[in-house]
Design a protein around this motif. Structure first.
Motif, mmCIF file in Angstrom:
data_model
loop_
_atom_site.group_PDB
_atom_site.id
_atom_site.type_symbol
_atom_site.label_atom_id
_atom_site.label_comp_id
_atom_site.label_asym_id
_atom_site.label_seq_id
_atom_site.Cartn_x
_atom_site.Cartn_y
_atom_site.Cartn_z
ATOM 1 N N GLN A 1 35.385 51.145 48.406
ATOM 2 C CA GLN A 1 35.188 49.959 49.243
ATOM 3 C C GLN A 1 34.243 50.251 50.398
ATOM 4 O O GLN A 1 33.427 49.404 50.779
ATOM 5 C CB GLN A 1 36.528 49.458 49.767
ATOM 6 C CG GLN A 1 36.417 48.135 50.508
ATOM 7 C CD GLN A 1 37.755 47.481 50.709
ATOM 8 O OE1 GLN A 1 38.753 48.141 50.990
ATOM 9 N NE2 GLN A 1 37.801 46.159 50.551
ATOM 10 N N GLU A 2 34.328 51.438 50.950
ATOM 11 C CA GLU A 2 33.421 51.818 52.032
ATOM 12 C C GLU A 2 31.971 51.788 51.566
ATOM 13 O O GLU A 2 31.076 51.369 52.299
ATOM 14 C CB GLU A 2 33.780 53.212 52.531
ATOM 15 C CG GLU A 2 32.890 53.731 53.648
ATOM 16 C CD GLU A 2 33.204 55.169 54.025
ATOM 17 O OE1 GLU A 2 32.437 55.765 54.792
ATOM 18 O OE2 GLU A 2 34.212 55.705 53.534
ATOM 19 N N ALA A 3 31.727 52.244 50.323
ATOM 20 C CA ALA A 3 30.363 52.234 49.793
ATOM 21 C C ALA A 3 29.898 50.819 49.467
ATOM 22 O O ALA A 3 28.743 50.464 49.716
ATOM 23 C CB ALA A 3 30.285 53.111 48.539
ATOM 24 N N ALA A 4 30.791 50.008 48.925
ATOM 25 C CA ALA A 4 30.411 48.658 48.476
ATOM 26 C C ALA A 4 30.355 47.653 49.622
ATOM 27 O O ALA A 4 29.617 46.667 49.548
ATOM 28 C CB ALA A 4 31.383 48.173 47.416
ATOM 29 N N ARG A 5 31.187 47.844 50.641
ATOM 30 C CA ARG A 5 31.227 46.956 51.808
ATOM 31 C C ARG A 5 31.521 45.506 51.411
ATOM 32 O O ARG A 5 30.840 44.574 51.809
ATOM 33 C CB ARG A 5 29.917 47.028 52.605
ATOM 34 C CG ARG A 5 29.538 48.419 53.068
ATOM 35 C CD ARG A 5 28.216 48.435 53.811
ATOM 36 N NE ARG A 5 27.108 47.982 52.980
ATOM 37 C CZ ARG A 5 26.480 48.740 52.074
ATOM 38 N NH1 ARG A 5 26.831 49.998 51.900
ATOM 39 N NH2 ARG A 5 25.495 48.253 51.355
ATOM 40 N N CYS A 6 32.579 45.343 50.611
ATOM 41 C CA CYS A 6 32.990 44.011 50.157
ATOM 42 C C CYS A 6 34.439 44.094 49.684
ATOM 43 O O CYS A 6 35.002 45.190 49.573
ATOM 44 C CB CYS A 6 32.068 43.528 49.041
ATOM 45 S SG CYS A 6 32.239 44.451 47.498
ATOM 46 N N PRO A 7 35.078 42.961 49.381
ATOM 47 C CA PRO A 7 36.434 43.012 48.858
ATOM 48 C C PRO A 7 36.516 43.834 47.566
ATOM 49 O O PRO A 7 35.618 43.822 46.739
ATOM 50 C CB PRO A 7 36.770 41.531 48.587
ATOM 51 C CG PRO A 7 35.926 40.798 49.582
ATOM 52 C CD PRO A 7 34.635 41.573 49.656
ATOM 53 N N LEU A 8 37.653 44.547 47.414
ATOM 54 C CA LEU A 8 37.891 45.418 46.263
ATOM 55 C C LEU A 8 39.064 44.892 45.483
ATOM 56 O O LEU A 8 40.123 44.591 46.049
ATOM 57 C CB LEU A 8 38.155 46.843 46.748
ATOM 58 C CG LEU A 8 38.396 47.917 45.676
ATOM 59 C CD1 LEU A 8 37.088 48.227 44.961
ATOM 60 C CD2 LEU A 8 38.966 49.188 46.305
ATOM 61 N N VAL A 9 38.911 44.785 44.159
ATOM 62 C CA VAL A 9 39.958 44.264 43.278
ATOM 63 C C VAL A 9 40.415 45.365 42.336
ATOM 64 O O VAL A 9 39.603 46.000 41.657
ATOM 65 C CB VAL A 9 39.444 43.063 42.455
ATOM 66 C CG1 VAL A 9 40.562 42.499 41.581
ATOM 67 C CG2 VAL A 9 38.863 41.977 43.371
ATOM 68 N N LEU A 10 41.728 45.607 42.278
ATOM 69 C CA LEU A 10 42.325 46.595 41.394
ATOM 70 C C LEU A 10 43.418 45.932 40.557
ATOM 71 O O LEU A 10 43.982 44.926 40.963
ATOM 72 C CB LEU A 10 42.957 47.754 42.184
ATOM 73 C CG LEU A 10 42.091 48.561 43.128
ATOM 74 C CD1 LEU A 10 42.968 49.446 44.002
ATOM 75 C CD2 LEU A 10 41.110 49.424 42.341
ATOM 76 N N ARG A 11 43.723 46.533 39.416
ATOM 77 C CA ARG A 11 44.854 46.094 38.606
ATOM 78 C C ARG A 11 45.939 47.157 38.709
ATOM 79 O O ARG A 11 45.722 48.316 38.379
ATOM 80 C CB ARG A 11 44.421 45.895 37.145
ATOM 81 C CG ARG A 11 45.400 45.045 36.315
ATOM 82 C CD ARG A 11 45.373 43.606 36.796
ATOM 83 N NE ARG A 11 46.286 42.771 36.085
ATOM 84 C CZ ARG A 11 45.946 41.990 35.058
ATOM 85 N NH1 ARG A 11 44.708 41.994 34.615
ATOM 86 N NH2 ARG A 11 46.831 41.208 34.489
ATOM 87 N N SER A 12 47.093 46.797 39.224
ATOM 88 C CA SER A 12 48.179 47.755 39.387
ATOM 89 C C SER A 12 48.624 48.297 38.027
ATOM 90 O O SER A 12 48.787 47.545 37.070
ATOM 91 C CB SER A 12 49.365 47.092 40.082
ATOM 92 O OG SER A 12 50.436 47.986 40.215
ATOM 93 N N GLY A 13 48.789 49.622 37.979
ATOM 94 C CA GLY A 13 49.215 50.250 36.736
ATOM 95 C C GLY A 13 48.103 50.448 35.760
ATOM 96 O O GLY A 13 48.332 50.869 34.624
ATOM 97 N N GLY A 14 46.826 50.144 36.172
ATOM 98 C CA GLY A 14 45.692 50.284 35.272
ATOM 99 C C GLY A 14 45.172 51.685 35.208
ATOM 100 O O GLY A 14 45.589 52.554 35.933
#
Length: 250
Positions: free
Chosen positions: A237-250
């Motif tokens: 996220q620090e590199a992208a500088r935007c919201p980060l989306v993850l899938r739990s358990g992925g």
């Protein structure tokens, strides 16, 4: 193939969990969270996290800008606590209003710790986790999705890109034996149709992946690949500088 609701944890419906450590970060990612909750039929949860690192840093060198434009330094613990509380209440109120307008079930909680850790702590398998982030500059256009070798783009990522009318750039975290491709050097922003994979870039090393994100201006980054072998989510996220989306358990 199981649908999104079937991939949720045993607790019931799929949840979209939006976490943030300040109101501007939450506000910047709320439209994304609402879109994902609507398209997946998920409940919407908000988590405001008072970052331990900030609290432990002390207050002598803290600096804020008030609504009147005045700068204040040397904040007391009480003043910082009030600022956190005000941000939490604004986040809670905005989430409740927007969720009600969209006919979504919503809830809110507060925590103290580290944002990424708190998101994973409160998530069940299959939940979609969003770390809020307010970009300094306007996002340029694409949605980046990080994949493992041979992995297909998740359906919710394709639908999100179509809804947002943004092209997808697939960043494939591959082994060093993979041939050098577009991931070896920064490339121009894609101009593909909304919702389609406009470009695929091979990233043979974590450093290459981070450099790609640093040279892009995505509206969001979706991490679909397993986290093992990737840089930590906070570093992505620090590199992208935007919201980060993850899938739990992925």
């Amino acid at each position: 193939m199981r649908n999104d609701a079937e991939n949720a944890g045993q607790g019931g419906r799929l949840r979209v969990i939006l976490g943030a450590s300040c109101y501007p970060d939450a506000e910047a990612a709320l439209a994304l969270a609402l879109d994902l909750a609507r398209q997946t039929g998920a409940e919407l949860h908000g988590v405001f996290v008072r970052e331990t690192a900030l609290l432990a840093a002390g207050y002598a060198h803290s600096r804020v800008v008030t609504y009147s434009g005045q700068r204040q330094t040397g904040l007391t613990a009480g003043a910082l606590a009030k600022a956190f509380q005000a941000d939490a209440r604004r986040f809670e109120g905005l989430l409740a209003r927007r969720a009600k307008a969209a006919a979504l079930v919503s809830s809110f909680r507060e925590a103290e710790g580290h944002l990424q850790e708190e998101l994973r702590r409160c998530a069940a398998a299959g939940d979609i986790l969003i770390s809020g982030f307010k970009p300094i500059l306007p996002a340029a256009g694409c949605i980046a999705v990080i994949l493992a070798e041979g992995q297909a783009v998740p359906g919710f990522a394709l639908r999100l890109a179509r809804s947002a009318r943004k092209p997808l750039v697939a960043l494939v975290a591959c082994g060093p034996e993979a041939q050098a491709g577009p991931g070896a050097a920064p490339a121009a922003e894609p101009a593909g149709p909304p919702g389609d994979v406009a470009e695929t870039r091979l990233c043979a090393q974590p450093e290459v992946l981070l450099r790609q994100l640093e040279h892009m201006s995505p509206v969001a980054v979706i991490v679909a690949a397993p986290l093992a072998g990737l840089p930590p989510p906070a570093r992505i996220q620090e590199a992208a500088r935007c919201p980060l989306v993850l899938r739990s358990g992925g």
